[in-house]
Enzyme design. Structure first.
Site, mmCIF file in Angstrom:
data_model
loop_
_atom_site.group_PDB
_atom_site.id
_atom_site.type_symbol
_atom_site.label_atom_id
_atom_site.label_comp_id
_atom_site.label_asym_id
_atom_site.label_seq_id
_atom_site.Cartn_x
_atom_site.Cartn_y
_atom_site.Cartn_z
ATOM 1 N N ARG A 33 2.015 -16.393 5.629
ATOM 2 C CA ARG A 33 2.318 -17.570 4.809
ATOM 3 C C ARG A 33 3.685 -18.184 5.132
ATOM 4 O O ARG A 33 3.964 -19.321 4.758
ATOM 5 C CB ARG A 33 2.192 -17.251 3.311
ATOM 6 N N GLU A 90 -4.752 11.369 4.940
ATOM 7 C CA GLU A 90 -4.335 12.771 4.725
ATOM 8 C C GLU A 90 -3.139 13.175 5.586
ATOM 9 O O GLU A 90 -2.739 14.325 5.575
ATOM 10 C CB GLU A 90 -5.524 13.701 4.967
ATOM 11 N N PRO A 137 4.052 5.734 3.239
ATOM 12 C CA PRO A 137 4.890 5.742 2.033
ATOM 13 C C PRO A 137 6.297 6.272 2.301
ATOM 14 O O PRO A 137 7.189 6.123 1.475
ATOM 15 C CB PRO A 137 4.127 6.653 1.058
ATOM 16 N N ASP A 176 9.543 -19.720 -3.763
ATOM 17 C CA ASP A 176 9.045 -18.356 -3.900
ATOM 18 C C ASP A 176 9.937 -17.479 -4.762
ATOM 19 O O ASP A 176 11.163 -17.596 -4.703
ATOM 20 C CB ASP A 176 9.001 -17.655 -2.524
HETATM 21 N N1 ADE Z 1 0.013 4.483 3.099
HETATM 22 C C1 ADE Z 1 -0.275 5.088 1.932
HETATM 23 N N2 ADE Z 1 0.521 4.676 0.955
HETATM 24 C C2 ADE Z 1 1.347 3.734 1.505
HETATM 25 C C3 ADE Z 1 2.392 2.930 1.002
HETATM 26 N N3 ADE Z 1 2.785 2.987 -0.253
HETATM 27 N N4 ADE Z 1 3.009 2.097 1.859
HETATM 28 C C4 ADE Z 1 2.644 2.049 3.156
HETATM 29 N N5 ADE Z 1 1.672 2.790 3.691
HETATM 30 C C5 ADE Z 1 1.021 3.623 2.875
#
Ligand code: ADE
Length: 222
Positions: free
Chosen positions: A150, A113, A86, A164
């Site tokens: 794709r 984690e 994230p 798209d």
């Molecule tokens: N791992 C956990 N959440 C994620 C996300 N939003 N994007 C990429 N990898 C992740």
């Protein structure tokens, strides 16, 4: 294109690889996707891949050694190594176009984690699929692989890419099929007219309208 996915949960990929367009793309040899268990690359006699974080804090942290070894087992000079996290660069369609030209991707699925910070030094790019936290990088890696596959020539009709959403920074236009009328809602007359130029203009107008209403930020980029 060859894609190696490094994960602690290989079973999660079964349905993804064995259904629909991804299955067909693999059968046609447009893409070769292999799943590898990071646990197979640890030198620890107990196959341990995570441990408590130094300094305390909740949860177990993925250790650098098995990830380093797993990447080393597949990396060549043509590889691009992606880490799902994230904290990565927010993923967008433009990025999918770029990655679809790579000959070899190695995708490392982050741990739910946390993972040792030093893992970052082994990868070329960190990617996030959105501002929310998932339990691991497995689903994000499927998102990346799906969006890239794709775009590989021969996987779906080339014309579909032009339609798209996000192509040219516009959302897709509305499409309809039979019946011509459903619960009082009619297919727009122009689509039944057979007049290709009018249909083209109507679709572009719809794209602009929908994008202005729902995603004005895309129009600014345009
Ligand atoms: N791992 C956990 N959440 C994620 C996300 N939003 N994007 C990429 N990898 C992740």
């Amino acid at each position: 294109m060859k894609i190696d996915i490094l994960t602690l949960f290989p079973e999660m990929f079964k349905g993804f690889l064995e259904e629909s367009i991804i299955k067909r793309a693999r059968e046609r040899k447009c893409v070769d996707i292999a799943i590898h268990n990071i646990r197979d690359y640890t030198k620890d006699p107990h196959k341990k891949v995570d441990d408590y974080g130094f300094g305390g804090g909740a949860g177990m942290v993925l250790m650098p050694e098995p990830v380093y070894e797993a990447i080393a087992a597949f990396r060549t000079e043509n590889s691009k190594v992606l880490l799902m996290t994230p904290q990565g660069v927010p993923y967008q369609q433009e990025h999918a176009y770029q990655l679809s030209h790579c000959s070899h991707l190695i995708i490392v699925c982050g741990h739910y984690e946390g993972f040792d910070e030093r893992i970052r030094s082994f990868v070329d790019e960190e990617i996030s699929i959105g501002d929310y936290v998932l339990t691991g990088g497995e689903i994000p890696s499927m998102v990346i692989v799906d969006s890239i596959t794709r775009l590989i020539p021969g996987v779906i009709e080339e014309e579909s890419h032009i339609q798209d959403s996000f192509h040219n920074h516009l959302l897709d236009y509305p499409v309809y099929t039979k019946p011509v009328e459903f619960r009082g809602m009619k297919v727009p007359d122009v689509l039944l007219s057979g007049h290709h130029e009018n249909i083209r203009k109507w679709r572009l107008e719809q794209q602009r309208k929908k994008t202005a209403e729902r995603r004005p930020d895309l129009l600014e980029e345009r």
